[in-house]
Design a protein around this motif. Structure first.
Motif, PDB file in Angstrom:
ATOM      1  N   CYS A  28       0.827  -1.205   0.000  1.00  0.00           N
ATOM      2  CA  CYS A  28       0.000   0.000   0.000  1.00  0.00           C
ATOM      3  C   CYS A  28       0.859   1.251   0.000  1.00  0.00           C
ATOM      4  CB  CYS A  28      -0.875   0.032   1.260  1.00  0.00           C
ATOM      5  SG  CYS A  28      -2.001  -1.365   1.436  1.00  0.00           S
ATOM      6  N   LEU A  29       0.238   2.344  -0.349  1.00  0.00           N
ATOM      7  CA  LEU A  29       0.833   3.655  -0.216  1.00  0.00           C
ATOM      8  C   LEU A  29       0.333   4.237   1.101  1.00  0.00           C
ATOM      9  CD1 LEU A  29       2.333   6.121  -1.546  1.00  0.00           C
ATOM     10  CD2 LEU A  29       0.104   6.789  -2.437  1.00  0.00           C
ATOM     11  N   LYS A  30       1.241   4.659   1.981  1.00  0.00           N
ATOM     12  CA  LYS A  30       0.845   5.296   3.252  1.00  0.00           C
ATOM     13  C   LYS A  30       0.389   6.708   2.926  1.00  0.00           C
ATOM     14  CE  LYS A  30       0.758   6.521   7.698  1.00  0.00           C
ATOM     15  NZ  LYS A  30       1.660   7.498   8.123  1.00  0.00           N
ATOM     16  N   ALA A  31      -0.851   7.017   3.276  1.00  0.00           N
ATOM     17  CA  ALA A  31      -1.434   8.321   2.989  1.00  0.00           C
ATOM     18  C   ALA A  31      -1.861   8.982   4.296  1.00  0.00           C
ATOM     19  CB  ALA A  31      -2.632   8.165   2.055  1.00  0.00           C
ATOM     20  N   GLU A  32      -1.883  10.295   4.288  1.00  0.00           N
ATOM     21  CA  GLU A  32      -2.284  11.046   5.476  1.00  0.00           C
ATOM     22  C   GLU A  32      -3.167  12.217   5.074  1.00  0.00           C
ATOM     23  OE1 GLU A  32       1.260  12.315   7.499  1.00  0.00           O
ATOM     24  OE2 GLU A  32       1.779  10.277   8.097  1.00  0.00           O
ATOM     25  N   ARG A  33      -4.040  12.577   6.022  1.00  0.00           N
ATOM     26  CA  ARG A  33      -4.862  13.773   5.876  1.00  0.00           C
ATOM     27  C   ARG A  33      -4.785  14.524   7.193  1.00  0.00           C
ATOM     28  NH1 ARG A  33     -10.220  12.094   4.706  1.00  0.00           N
ATOM     29  NH2 ARG A  33      -9.766  12.303   2.505  1.00  0.00           N
ATOM     30  N   HIS A  40      -4.850  12.011  10.287  1.00  0.00           N
ATOM     31  CA  HIS A  40      -5.509  10.745  10.011  1.00  0.00           C
ATOM     32  C   HIS A  40      -4.591   9.930   9.105  1.00  0.00           C
ATOM     33  CE1 HIS A  40      -9.403  12.200  11.540  1.00  0.00           C
ATOM     34  NE2 HIS A  40      -8.956  13.364  11.081  1.00  0.00           N
ATOM     35  N   HIS A  41      -4.397   8.653   9.429  1.00  0.00           N
ATOM     36  CA  HIS A  41      -3.488   7.787   8.685  1.00  0.00           C
ATOM     37  C   HIS A  41      -4.290   6.742   7.914  1.00  0.00           C
ATOM     38  CE1 HIS A  41      -0.080   9.361  10.993  1.00  0.00           C
ATOM     39  NE2 HIS A  41      -0.926   9.371  12.008  1.00  0.00           N
TER      40      HIS A  41
END
Length: 161
Positions: A28-33, A40-41
């Motif tokens: 997966c690609l680790k994404a954040e907001r 939020h992870h």
């Protein structure tokens, strides 16, 4: 290459990570907001690809996952002029984005992962220059020097040990 269990909150945004879901290991690609009070992870599956159903996996900052230590390297097939659907990558003046189905708890339907940073951004479908319906990751690192075979080999070592 060694894959080490790491807390989700400690993994750099944009890195490739391995997440186990329903007995399957997903790269997966680790994404954040950035939220109002905290970050939020999420993990967004990129191998195997899930075109049409590509969504986000919410990660608690304390969740353990395997950090690959590098971002995924994307290979894009020919760009098209068509509407972007979930699972498609598209380019606009702000960069390249992967369209994903939004977190079910959100009031929005879609989110957009900026490929160069892993940041989740909303409302990016204006001025789309090209849509890539077919894509794959070819390895890790900006130049793809770490192959998927190496990642899968490291994953086999972790699961066997």
């Amino acid at each position: 290459m060694r894959l080490q269990p790491t807390r989700a909150g400690s993994v750099a945004c944009g890195n490739a990570v391995v997440v186990e879901r329903d007995g399957e290991f997903l790269i997966c690609l680790k994404a954040e907001r950035a939220g109002k009070e905290y970050v939020h992870h999420y993990a967004v599956p990129v191998d195997p690809g899930r075109a049409g159903e590509l969504g986000m996996i919410y990660l608690d900052p304390e969740d353990a996952l395997l950090d690959c230590g590098h971002p995924p390297c994307f290979a894009l097939d020919a760009g098209e002029s068509c509407p972007a659907e979930p699972g498609h990558i598209f380019e606009n003046a702000r960069g390249a984005f992967l369209k994903v189905v939004e977190d079910p708890k959100s009031q929005k339907m879609f989110a957009y992962v900026e490929l160069s940073s892993g940041q989740l951004i909303r409302r990016q479908e204006r001025g789309v220059a090209a849509v890539y319906r077919a894509w794959r990751i070819t390895g890790l690192g900006r130049d793809g020097a770490i192959t998927l075979e190496q990642v899968h080999g490291a994953l086999a070592d972790v699961t066997a040990g």
